[in-house]
Design an enzyme around this catalytic site. Structure first.
Site, short mmCIF file in Angstrom:
data_model
loop_
_atom_site.label_atom_id
_atom_site.label_comp_id
_atom_site.label_asym_id
_atom_site.label_seq_id
_atom_site.Cartn_x
_atom_site.Cartn_y
_atom_site.Cartn_z
N GLY A 122 16.79 19.55 -26.04
CA GLY A 122 17.07 20.37 -24.87
C GLY A 122 16.28 19.86 -23.69
N TYR A 123 16.62 20.36 -22.51
CA TYR A 123 16.03 19.86 -21.26
C TYR A 123 15.29 20.97 -20.53
CZ TYR A 123 18.64 15.78 -22.38
OH TYR A 123 19.09 14.68 -23.04
N LEU A 124 14.07 20.64 -20.12
CA LEU A 124 13.26 21.55 -19.31
C LEU A 124 13.46 21.26 -17.83
CD1 LEU A 124 10.02 21.27 -21.46
CD2 LEU A 124 11.70 23.13 -21.49
N ASP A 181 16.77 24.79 -20.45
CA ASP A 181 17.87 25.24 -19.61
C ASP A 181 19.19 25.02 -20.35
OD1 ASP A 181 16.11 25.81 -17.52
OD2 ASP A 181 16.26 23.78 -16.69
#
Length: 172
Positions: free
Chosen positions: A27-29, A84
């Site tokens: 996942g991406y922060l 996100d």
């Protein structure tokens, strides 16, 4: 420094089960610069990626500055709650190619089920340019943003990307 090219596949290579594989969740922060967390089997990482300004005009391969840091399991799951949009899940097969290269073949799951592509990392742009495609590779999508994992994770409506993903069958 990371230099890579990405390809859709004309067909899957034979005997996939014979190759090493990794079960990946990521996942991406943040997406500019990219800050990604990843669980790969039972290893956990945070990765920072940014395009290299003087290499941004490359027409051969995507060239990025990349730094990877190990995370504890606890830190991964703490950060996982902060990603996100969607988590990406995929199985990555590591397929040896000629010249000591490796194709990282990703078969996506969940909302991205049906998407399959392969990436190859190179030591230099010259090596990337000289790369001879295996017969199971088809269209190159290195510079097609629709196939960037951060775009796949952050796009609200995946149908907008026109990737021809398999629709989930509804339970009757």
């Amino acid at each position: 420094m990371e230099t890579e090219r990405k390809f859709l596949l004309g067909k899957l290579p034979e005997n996939l089960s014979a190759y090493k594989k990794k079960e990946i969740e990521q996942g991406y922060l943040c997406t500019n610069p990219v800050i990604r967390i990843r669980k790969s089997n039972e290893d956990y990482y945070m990765t920072y990626k940014a395009r290299v300004k003087n290499m941004a005009a490359s027409t051969v391969a995507l060239v990025c500055e990349e730094a990877e840091f190990p995370l504890t399991r606890e830190a991964y799951y703490h950060l996982r709650e902060k990603v996100d949009m969607r988590l990406i899940t995929k199985t990555r097969y590591l397929i040896p190619l000629s010249d000591g290269l490796t194709a990282e073949l990703d078969i996506f799951e969940g909302e991205l089920k049906g998407l399959v592509f392969a990436e190859v990392e190179f030591k230099s742009e010259e090596e990337a340019k000289a790369f001879k495609l295996p017969d199971w590779f088809s269209e190159e999508v290195t510079f097609d943003d629709r196939y960037k994992n951060n775009v796949l994770a952050m796009t609200v409506n995946l149908e907008d990307l026109n990737l021809n993903l398999k629709k989930k069958e509804s339970a009757s």
